[in-house]
Design a protein around this motif. Structure first.
Motif, short mmCIF file in Angstrom:
data_model
loop_
_atom_site.label_atom_id
_atom_site.label_comp_id
_atom_site.label_asym_id
_atom_site.label_seq_id
_atom_site.Cartn_x
_atom_site.Cartn_y
_atom_site.Cartn_z
N ASN A 67 0.83 -1.21 0.00
CA ASN A 67 0.00 0.00 0.00
C ASN A 67 0.86 1.26 0.00
OD1 ASN A 67 -3.07 0.08 0.24
ND2 ASN A 67 -2.59 -1.72 1.49
N GLU A 83 -10.10 -3.82 1.14
CA GLU A 83 -8.76 -3.23 1.05
C GLU A 83 -8.00 -3.82 -0.14
OE1 GLU A 83 -6.69 -3.79 4.71
OE2 GLU A 83 -8.18 -2.73 5.91
N GLU A 95 -9.43 -2.45 -3.44
CA GLU A 95 -9.00 -1.07 -3.61
C GLU A 95 -7.53 -0.99 -4.03
OE1 GLU A 95 -8.93 3.17 -1.16
OE2 GLU A 95 -8.87 1.28 -0.06
N GLU A 146 -7.22 -1.90 -7.67
CA GLU A 146 -7.78 -0.84 -8.50
C GLU A 146 -6.84 0.36 -8.56
OE1 GLU A 146 -10.95 0.77 -10.94
OE2 GLU A 146 -10.11 -1.20 -10.46
N ARG A 147 -6.19 0.67 -7.47
CA ARG A 147 -5.24 1.79 -7.47
C ARG A 147 -4.08 1.53 -8.43
NH1 ARG A 147 -3.47 2.33 -1.54
NH2 ARG A 147 -2.17 4.03 -2.36
#
Length: 266
Positions: A38, A89, A92, A95-96
């Motif tokens: 992340n 999470e 996401e 997708e980021r």
């Protein structure tokens, strides 16, 4: 201070970011890797390089997920809400990566299971070594892939093959994956690093905003079909006439001919 499982480096080429997973012995996905990945994606979003290469150290790209740490506690307590939060999470995060406004290349030099293949599918292009193999094996523990891998694989190879791949929880070699269209290029094992870096470097040196436009048009196709992509193309592509790169490339074409332009990403 321990070394993070994922690092982002630019080295001698600041336009190309290299994201390296190094979480021995098998690069298993656990909370530390989740946090570090992340943070790496956040760094890419903030630094905005003109291209990124995702790669891994070690004999394998990844042996999958550390089930004992990630899923077992949720399963033992029937924690449905905890599972939903964790999977949200993961979705996401995938997708980021998918939405990064520059070209992304994934290098697969060996066994690439579960989250690692899902991350690869979130990238634009996948380069694989001849002995690399891939699997979304979540069904073996009663789960289904949850970083977007199933749907992104289906976009590449069709729903039938995606179901076969996910439901059988098999491992599939690079040659078969290239034939399916799941892998974009297969190369000899000893060329994976060189080929993937050169591809990423070449894309990073190209017309960054034009590449971003290509990605955006294809996202419109995926979301709304051909009609929506066609409806948005003029706006997306037309905006490129306001970029320095297009103006410079046009001048270069007139003065020097095709293929001589250089780009700055602006």
């Amino acid at each position: 201070m321990s070394t993070p499982p994922v690092r982002v480096e630019t080295g001698s080429d600041p336009e190309l970011a290299v994201v390296t997973v190094n979480h021995p012995p098998l690069n298993l996905y656990d909370r530390d890797l989740h946090t570090s990945l992340n943070e790496a994606v956040t760094a890419l979003e903030q630094q905005r390089p003109r291209g990124a290469l995702f790669r891994a150290e070690g004999k394998v790209v990844s042996g999958g997920v550390d089930v004992r740490e990630t899923f077992l506690p949720l399963a033992q307590t029937h924690d449905v809400e905890g599972g939903r939060r964790y999977f949200a999470e993961l979705v996401e995060l995938g997708e980021r990566v998918h939405l990064l406004p520059f070209p992304t290349v994934f290098a697969a030099h060996g066994l690439t299971l579960t989250w690692a293949f899902e991350l690869a599918l979130a990238c634009d292009l996948i380069v694989a070594g001849e002995s690399a193999s891939f699997g979304l094996i979540e069904a073996t523990v009663g789960l289904t892939p949850a970083m977007g891998g199933t749907q992104r694989l289906a976009e590449r190879v069709g729903q039938g093959r995606a179901k076969w791949f996910v439901m059988t929880a098999g491992r599939f070699g690079a040659a078969e994956m290239e034939r399916w269209g799941a892998v974009d290029r297969m190369v000899p094992d000893d060329e994976v690093e060189t080929v993937s870096r050169e591809l990423a470097r070449s894309l990073a040196a190209g017309p960054t905003q034009a590449h971003a436009a290509t990605k955006e048009i294809l996202r419109e196709l995926a979301v709304g079909g051909l009609g929506q992509a066609n409806a948005r193309t003029a706006e997306i592509a037309g905006a490129l006439f306001g970029t320095e790169d297009l103006r410079g490339a046009m001048d270069s074409f007139v003065e020097q001919g095709h293929g001589k332009a250089t780009f700055t990403g602006r």
